[in-house]
Scaffold this motif. Structure first.
Motif, PDB file in Angstrom:
ATOM      1  N   THR A  21      39.386  63.203  22.520  1.00  0.00           N
ATOM      2  CA  THR A  21      38.447  63.980  21.769  1.00  0.00           C
ATOM      3  C   THR A  21      36.935  63.552  21.615  1.00  0.00           C
ATOM      4  N   GLY A  22      36.999  62.059  21.028  1.00  0.00           N
ATOM      5  CA  GLY A  22      35.679  61.458  20.905  1.00  0.00           C
ATOM      6  C   GLY A  22      35.172  61.053  22.155  1.00  0.00           C
ATOM      7  N   LEU A  23      35.873  60.575  23.058  1.00  0.00           N
ATOM      8  CA  LEU A  23      35.343  59.901  24.342  1.00  0.00           C
ATOM      9  C   LEU A  23      34.632  61.103  25.151  1.00  0.00           C
ATOM     10  N   PHE A  24      35.539  62.214  25.141  1.00  0.00           N
ATOM     11  CA  PHE A  24      34.584  63.520  25.934  1.00  0.00           C
ATOM     12  C   PHE A  24      33.586  64.061  25.518  1.00  0.00           C
ATOM     13  N   SER A  25      33.191  64.154  24.019  1.00  0.00           N
ATOM     14  CA  SER A  25      32.127  64.619  23.646  1.00  0.00           C
ATOM     15  C   SER A  25      31.041  63.507  23.636  1.00  0.00           C
ATOM     16  N   LEU A  26      31.424  62.105  23.523  1.00  0.00           N
ATOM     17  CA  LEU A  26      30.205  61.202  23.908  1.00  0.00           C
ATOM     18  C   LEU A  26      29.773  61.312  25.174  1.00  0.00           C
ATOM     19  N   LEU A  27      30.727  61.433  26.168  1.00  0.00           N
ATOM     20  CA  LEU A  27      30.429  61.311  27.590  1.00  0.00           C
ATOM     21  C   LEU A  27      29.507  62.558  27.979  1.00  0.00           C
ATOM     22  N   LEU A  28      29.988  63.773  27.307  1.00  0.00           N
ATOM     23  CA  LEU A  28      29.319  65.059  27.574  1.00  0.00           C
ATOM     24  C   LEU A  28      27.923  65.096  27.027  1.00  0.00           C
ATOM     25  N   GLY A  29      27.724  64.260  25.891  1.00  0.00           N
ATOM     26  CA  GLY A  29      26.529  64.220  25.137  1.00  0.00           C
ATOM     27  C   GLY A  29      26.359  65.245  24.327  1.00  0.00           C
ATOM     28  N   CYS A  39      38.452  64.059  37.953  1.00  0.00           N
ATOM     29  CA  CYS A  39      38.719  64.041  36.477  1.00  0.00           C
ATOM     30  C   CYS A  39      37.361  64.129  35.828  1.00  0.00           C
ATOM     31  N   PRO A  40      37.149  65.238  34.803  1.00  0.00           N
ATOM     32  CA  PRO A  40      35.810  65.123  34.141  1.00  0.00           C
ATOM     33  C   PRO A  40      35.467  64.139  33.509  1.00  0.00           C
ATOM     34  N   PHE A  41      36.495  63.594  32.723  1.00  0.00           N
ATOM     35  CA  PHE A  41      36.197  62.242  32.305  1.00  0.00           C
ATOM     36  C   PHE A  41      35.478  61.064  33.185  1.00  0.00           C
ATOM     37  N   THR A  42      36.203  61.046  34.281  1.00  0.00           N
ATOM     38  CA  THR A  42      35.593  59.938  35.298  1.00  0.00           C
ATOM     39  C   THR A  42      34.092  60.249  35.673  1.00  0.00           C
ATOM     40  N   THR A  43      34.104  61.508  36.058  1.00  0.00           N
ATOM     41  CA  THR A  43      32.706  62.046  36.618  1.00  0.00           C
ATOM     42  C   THR A  43      31.638  61.506  35.414  1.00  0.00           C
ATOM     43  N   LEU A  44      32.021  62.018  34.369  1.00  0.00           N
ATOM     44  CA  LEU A  44      31.110  61.996  33.062  1.00  0.00           C
ATOM     45  C   LEU A  44      30.851  60.547  32.816  1.00  0.00           C
ATOM     46  N   PHE A  93      27.319  59.055  32.521  1.00  0.00           N
ATOM     47  CA  PHE A  93      26.886  58.346  31.173  1.00  0.00           C
ATOM     48  C   PHE A  93      26.173  56.862  31.718  1.00  0.00           C
ATOM     49  N   LEU A  94      26.918  56.186  32.538  1.00  0.00           N
ATOM     50  CA  LEU A  94      26.400  54.677  32.829  1.00  0.00           C
ATOM     51  C   LEU A  94      25.011  54.957  33.460  1.00  0.00           C
TER      52      LEU A  94
END
Ligand code: FAD
Ligand code: SF4
Length: 509
Positions: free
Chosen positions: A375-383, A456-461, A465-466
């Motif tokens: 949950t934390g990682l997704f919101s961090l990557l999403l901004g 995967c949205p995590f991988t895209t984001l 993010f980078l």
């Protein structure tokens, strides 16, 4: 009346400094259930019940001992719904010479009580919270002259000062840290057979609180159907014994592992009772240390567990008080997205988020890696704006109290403090989640893909993010390897990732 002793919902400690010198003939305890504490953020029903049931049981125990208690129930017709309004009415009625309060776990609450005492022209005797093993002065001494504040050095100091897992001035086993032996995944086989944690079926007092909460806050998130949290000091002790006997030995190895529909795994479930002060951290640490010395649990597991309590728990509290109130407003990465609505429902086709949020709504619980790396990682990557993320975490977990929740969320998880808590942002692609769980096996997305319909949205984001923060991250030595990998992407691939990230955001708006 001589003293009115204020006891808040997260101060249910019979040995609290607030009760030092209490004289039943002249003093009175004051406790109040107020609606505002459940509506400041949209609080999970199980969190409300944990606090209120804990308070009611505690008040009953004090009364049985013969202490006078002024107790305002949530369902009292005259309840005005706010601490300070309630306190002012009580002070005007009872005219105490002095108010006594142990330092609250929230900066704003401390301010409110200080201001109220001034307005009422009554002395406020604010006492230190002895529940914690490091005082504010201890941490200031530790921090003096240091450029950065890192948990590891503070933890070593705490081990030494309290003589925990120490032998002749050195750490037992010759190492401070056994991380290399911890943090395994379950691989394909899944978790080894383990006993389910001991449950605490609600008694009459808790059942009544559950009825009131359902009536008063019907629209609030979460369910009470499976409520079985410990809510008294005696139950907390049983929960501790159960953890030490059945789960501590595997805690270290599997503390970062996740598995579908396995909410507890080898975790202790002790955070809520510790945060309500029903259970003393010294007691928890001593029980874990004894398990090592009696051969019931190996050193890496015991050290890993003690580090969470003696290290992280004390350290985040120190960070909170050192940097509040400005800490709460920090947003170093300028993140401005709203929190996706599915955080309140679990309705998403991303399997990892569906599982972690689903169990959060069912039990008011997710373990650390689910909070940090799903949950934390997704919101961090999403901004997502860190203050919105903070409000969600403060609302949905039974153990949420601001002194521990805010630094973990805004600092460790969202990097909103620019590195006060953690020296780098905790970012990873979907491949990390694939390695540490079985979530991806049941997901429509593929963690290896960053673009295209199965990406995967995590991988895209993660890649986006980078790219978005490349300049900042390049300056951080601990991020250099991850940033260097950007060189593997062509300009066309980068553009496709940017576009895919934009469409993820648009789809969540
Ligand atoms: P276990 O895994 O069994 O760990 C043992 C104990 O160590 C916990 O009970 C807890 O007291 C302590 N601990 C472990 N990690 C931390 C940490 N990072 N900070 C402080 N103490 C820790 N913890 C809370 O108590 N309340 C919160 O509101 C809270 N919010 C969090 C928000 C985010 C974004 C993250 C990443 C972590 C948060 N944590 C919070 C820390 C941690 O996730 C929980 O303490 C833990 O999951 C509670 O479950 P447990 O008791 O089974 O812990
Ligand atoms: Fe989560 Fe991506 Fe794995 Fe799906 S593929 S479970 S979204 S990490």
């Amino acid at each position: 009346m001589r003293h009115l002793v204020i006891i808040l919902g997260d101060q249910l400690d019979r040995n609290s400094a607030a009760l030092d010198g209490f004289d039943s003939k002249q003093d009175c305890v004051w406790m109040a259930e107020v609606a505002r504490e459940s509506t400041k953020v949209w609080v999970h029903k199980a969190r409300i019940v944990t606090f209120l049931a804990g308070m009611r049981h505690f008040a009953e125990e004090l009364k049985k001992e013969g202490l006078p208690v002024e107790y305002r129930r949530l369902d009292d017709a005259q309840n005005q719904g706010d601490f300070i309004v309630e306190l002012e009415a009580t002070v005007k009625r009872l005219k105490p010479q002095k108010l006594i309060l142990v330092e609250p776990g929230e900066w704003q609450v401390r301010e409110d009580f200080r201001q109220a005492a001034k307005r009422l022209k009554v002395e406020l005797d604010e006492r230190e919270d002895r529940h914690f093993m490091a005082s504010h002065a201890d941490f200031e001494k530790h921090a003096k002259g240091r450029k950065g504040l890192r948990m590891e050095f503070f933890y070593r100091e705490m081990r030494t000062r309290h003589g925990i897992l120490m032998e002749g001035g050195k750490p037992v086993g010759g190492e401070w840290n056994f991380d290399s032996e911890n943090r395994k995944s379950f691989a394909k086989a899944g978790p080894p057979l383990h006993a389910a944690p001991r449950t605490f079926p609600p008694d009459e007092i808790t059942q009544e609180v559950m009825r009131i909460v359902e009536e008063t806050f019907p629209e609030h998130p979460g369910s009470l159907a499976e409520f079985d949290w410990p809510v008294t000091a005696a139950e907390a002790e049983l929960a501790l014994e159960d953890f030490i006997a059945h789960r501590l030995a595997e805690f270290g190895e599997y503390q970062d592992a996740m598995w579908t529909r396995e909410p507890w795994l080898f975790h202790s479930r002790l955070s809520a009772v510790m945060n309500l002060k029903l259970l003393d951290p010294r007691r928890v640490i001593a029980a874990a240390e004894k398990a090592y010395h009696t051969g019931r649990a190996p050193l890496p597991a015991v050290e890993g567990f003690i580090r969470q309590i003696l290290g992280w728990r004390e350290y985040v509290r120190a960070i909170y008080w050192r940097f509040m109130p400005s800490y709460g407003e920090m947003n170093e990465l300028q993140a401005q997205q709203p929190l996706p609505k599915f955080y309140w429902t679990g309705e998403t086709d991303m399997n990892c988020l569906h599982d972690a949020i689903g169990q959060t709504l069912r039990y008011g619980y997710a373990h650390h890696i689910q909070r940090l790396m799903v949950t934390g990682l997704f919101s961090l990557l999403l901004g997502v704006r860190p203050q919105e993320v903070h409000e969600w975490y403060l609302a949905v977990y039974v153990d949420a109290v601001e002194w521990v929740e805010l630094p973990n969320t805004l600092g460790m998880s969202q990097h909103g403090d620019g590195g006060i808590m953690a020296s780098k942002p905790y970012i990873a692609s979907g491949k990390y989640i694939q390695r540490m769980s079985n979530y991806c096996a049941g997901c429509r997305y593929d963690p290896a893909q960053s673009t295209g319909p199965k990406a995967c949205p995590f991988t895209t984001l993660y890649w986006e993010f980078l790219m978005r923060h490349e300049e900042r991250l390049r300056k951080n030595q601990r991020m250099s390897m991850q940033v260097r990998n950007l060189a593997r992407l062509t300009e066309t691939e980068k553009e496709a990732i940017f576009n895919q990230a934009e469409s993820i955001r648009a789809g969540l708006a």
